[in-house]
Write a protein that holds these residues in place. Structure first.
Motif, PDB file in Angstrom:
ATOM      1  N   ASP A   1       0.837  -1.197   0.000  1.00 55.37           N
ATOM      2  CA  ASP A   1       0.000   0.000   0.000  1.00 55.37           C
ATOM      3  C   ASP A   1       0.875   1.251   0.000  1.00 55.37           C
ATOM      4  O   ASP A   1       1.282   1.752   1.054  1.00 55.37           O
ATOM      5  CB  ASP A   1      -0.914  -0.019   1.225  1.00 55.37           C
ATOM      6  N   ILE A   2       1.142   1.782  -1.199  1.00 59.25           N
ATOM      7  CA  ILE A   2       2.026   2.945  -1.292  1.00 59.25           C
ATOM      8  C   ILE A   2       1.348   4.207  -0.775  1.00 59.25           C
ATOM      9  O   ILE A   2       2.020   5.128  -0.295  1.00 59.25           O
ATOM     10  CB  ILE A   2       2.536   3.147  -2.729  1.00 59.25           C
ATOM     11  N   VAL A   3       0.020   4.274  -0.847  1.00 59.77           N
ATOM     12  CA  VAL A   3      -0.687   5.448  -0.317  1.00 59.77           C
ATOM     13  C   VAL A   3      -0.569   5.483   1.201  1.00 59.77           C
ATOM     14  O   VAL A   3      -0.300   6.531   1.801  1.00 59.77           O
ATOM     15  CB  VAL A   3      -2.156   5.435  -0.768  1.00 59.77           C
ATOM     16  N   ARG A   4      -0.780   4.335   1.833  1.00 55.61           N
ATOM     17  CA  ARG A   4      -0.643   4.275   3.290  1.00 55.61           C
ATOM     18  C   ARG A   4       0.769   4.668   3.716  1.00 55.61           C
ATOM     19  O   ARG A   4       0.957   5.409   4.693  1.00 55.61           O
ATOM     20  CB  ARG A   4      -0.978   2.864   3.790  1.00 55.61           C
ATOM     21  N   GLU A   5       1.755   4.181   2.985  1.00 57.35           N
ATOM     22  CA  GLU A   5       3.143   4.508   3.312  1.00 57.35           C
ATOM     23  C   GLU A   5       3.393   6.004   3.161  1.00 57.35           C
ATOM     24  O   GLU A   5       4.079   6.618   3.986  1.00 57.35           O
ATOM     25  CB  GLU A   5       4.092   3.717   2.410  1.00 57.35           C
ATOM     26  N   ALA A   6       2.829   6.602   2.109  1.00 60.73           N
ATOM     27  CA  ALA A   6       3.015   8.043   1.908  1.00 60.73           C
ATOM     28  C   ALA A   6       2.356   8.846   3.028  1.00 60.73           C
ATOM     29  O   ALA A   6       2.905   9.855   3.494  1.00 60.73           O
ATOM     30  CB  ALA A   6       2.449   8.453   0.555  1.00 60.73           C
ATOM     31  N   LEU A   7       1.175   8.414   3.470  1.00 63.31           N
ATOM     32  CA  LEU A   7       0.484   9.130   4.540  1.00 63.31           C
ATOM     33  C   LEU A   7       1.255   9.095   5.851  1.00 63.31           C
ATOM     34  O   LEU A   7       1.207  10.039   6.643  1.00 63.31           O
ATOM     35  CB  LEU A   7      -0.916   8.545   4.744  1.00 63.31           C
ATOM     36  N   ARG A   8       1.961   8.008   6.083  1.00 70.50           N
ATOM     37  CA  ARG A   8       2.750   7.921   7.319  1.00 70.50           C
ATOM     38  C   ARG A   8       3.831   8.997   7.377  1.00 70.50           C
ATOM     39  O   ARG A   8       4.251   9.407   8.461  1.00 70.50           O
ATOM     40  CB  ARG A   8       3.377   6.536   7.444  1.00 70.50           C
ATOM     41  N   GLY A   9       4.312   9.423   6.223  1.00 70.28           N
ATOM     42  CA  GLY A   9       5.353  10.443   6.194  1.00 70.28           C
ATOM     43  C   GLY A   9       4.830  11.838   5.976  1.00 70.28           C
ATOM     44  O   GLY A   9       5.616  12.783   5.805  1.00 70.28           O
ATOM     45  N   TRP A  10       3.487  12.000   5.965  1.00 68.98           N
ATOM     46  CA  TRP A  10       2.860  13.284   5.662  1.00 68.98           C
ATOM     47  C   TRP A  10       2.302  13.908   6.913  1.00 68.98           C
ATOM     48  O   TRP A  10       1.756  13.222   7.777  1.00 68.98           O
ATOM     49  CB  TRP A  10       1.753  13.085   4.631  1.00 68.98           C
ATOM     50  N   GLU A  11       2.421  15.217   7.034  1.00 71.47           N
ATOM     51  CA  GLU A  11       1.851  15.937   8.160  1.00 71.47           C
ATOM     52  C   GLU A  11       0.980  17.057   7.620  1.00 71.47           C
ATOM     53  O   GLU A  11       1.410  17.826   6.751  1.00 71.47           O
ATOM     54  CB  GLU A  11       2.974  16.531   9.033  1.00 71.47           C
ATOM     55  N   PHE A  12      -0.257  17.169   8.102  1.00 70.74           N
ATOM     56  CA  PHE A  12      -1.155  18.217   7.636  1.00 70.74           C
ATOM     57  C   PHE A  12      -0.537  19.583   7.881  1.00 70.74           C
ATOM     58  O   PHE A  12      -0.041  19.866   8.963  1.00 70.74           O
ATOM     59  CB  PHE A  12      -2.494  18.129   8.358  1.00 70.74           C
ATOM     60  N   GLY A  13      -0.568  20.401   6.827  1.00 75.22           N
ATOM     61  CA  GLY A  13       0.056  21.724   6.938  1.00 75.22           C
ATOM     62  C   GLY A  13       1.462  21.771   6.399  1.00 75.22           C
ATOM     63  O   GLY A  13       2.087  22.835   6.392  1.00 75.22           O
ATOM     64  N   ASP A  14       1.966  20.610   5.924  1.00 77.95           N
ATOM     65  CA  ASP A  14       3.321  20.593   5.362  1.00 77.95           C
ATOM     66  C   ASP A  14       3.418  21.449   4.100  1.00 77.95           C
ATOM     67  O   ASP A  14       4.494  21.888   3.718  1.00 77.95           O
ATOM     68  CB  ASP A  14       3.725  19.159   4.988  1.00 77.95           C
ATOM     69  N   GLY A  15       2.249  21.657   3.420  1.00 76.91           N
ATOM     70  CA  GLY A  15       2.283  22.362   2.143  1.00 76.91           C
ATOM     71  C   GLY A  15       2.672  21.405   1.040  1.00 76.91           C
ATOM     72  O   GLY A  15       2.643  21.721  -0.079  1.00 76.91           O
TER      73      GLY A  15
END
Length: 251
Positions: free
Chosen positions: A237-251
């Motif tokens: 699941d590449i989307v799940r993996e990407a979300l783990r490294g994402w923070e809301f407000g990162d831009g």
């Protein structure tokens, strides 16, 4: 193929024999598929809960405070705690809680419902929806899909999805078959339990007028390969993996 609602089901309560309530109101036939909303399955299985059953941890308080600051609306940290306890993992904590449930479904707020829950604050998803489907299928002798409504990435609105199923494969596997030009299909796997759930949702409706059980009649799986995979494995699941490294407000 036709789909029709099972009319006249009463408000389901903990301990009710859901299969018997359905069987009293519809004559099921060989080949039927019964789609049942997770809400009534949860009610029969005693999955109602009050917010007081979820004393807020420090993490839940921090989540609620952040959501309140983003939305300008009060957020109850006990609800955040309920989501945490019903989840294997939170993929996002803002601007909403995107949870991986303990049975593998990824959904907002771990699928916890706050509407149409008389006598309680919350309605949790069934603990093991496929086990619930298996029990209903054994009692009614037809395949069963337990459904829920869920939002979709990249689109507005919700649609019905399967959270549990028994008596039919989750998917038609078209790989190895050929298109009209003779080209071999290499990736097509059709999530039929989701498509049946969406069909049922069109008939069942939402809100106060909703009917929680729908019969799909005349549908056939056909002569295709079978797959029981529906929830994508973590390692794929590449989307799940990407979300783990994402923070809301990162831009």
């Amino acid at each position: 193929m036709e789909a029709f609602a099972v009319e006249g089901l009463p408000e389901v309560r903990e301990g009710d024999d859901l299969a018997a309530l359905i069987e009293e109101r519809v004559d099921l036939e060989d080949g039927d598929v019964l789609c049942v909303a997770s809400t009534v399955v949860s009610k029969a299985e005693g999955r109602k809960a009050d917010l007081d059953a979820f004393p807020a941890s420090d993490r839940a308080v921090a989540i609620a405070d952040r959501l309140e600051s983003l939305t300008g609306e009060p957020k109850d940290p006990r609800f955040a705690q309920a989501v945490l306890e019903e989840s294997e993992e939170l993929l996002t904590e803002a601007p909403f809680l995107l949870a991986v449930t303990r049975f593998g479904h990824v959904t907002v707020n771990a699928g916890i419902d706050r509407s149409n829950v008389p006598g309680a604050d919350l309605l949790l998803l069934p603990e093991e929806p496929t086990v619930s489907a298996e029990r209903l299928s054994a009692a009614l002798e037809v395949p069963v899909v337990v459904t829920d409504t869920s939002g979709r990435p990249f689109r507005y609105g919700q649609r019905g999805v399967a959270v549990g199923w028994h008596g039919l494969p989750a998917a038609r596997d078209w790989r190895g078959e050929h298109d009209r030009d003779g080209r071999e299909l290499g990736v097509t796997v059709q999530a039929v339990v989701d498509e049946l759930a969406a069909t049922a949702n069109l008939v069942a409706g939402e809100g106060a007028g909703g009917t929680p059980a729908v019969v799909v009649r005349g549908w056939e799986f056909g002569d295709h390969g079978e797959s029981d995979d529906l929830f994508r494995a973590d390692e794929d699941d590449i989307v799940r993996e990407a979300l783990r490294g994402w923070e809301f407000g990162d831009g």
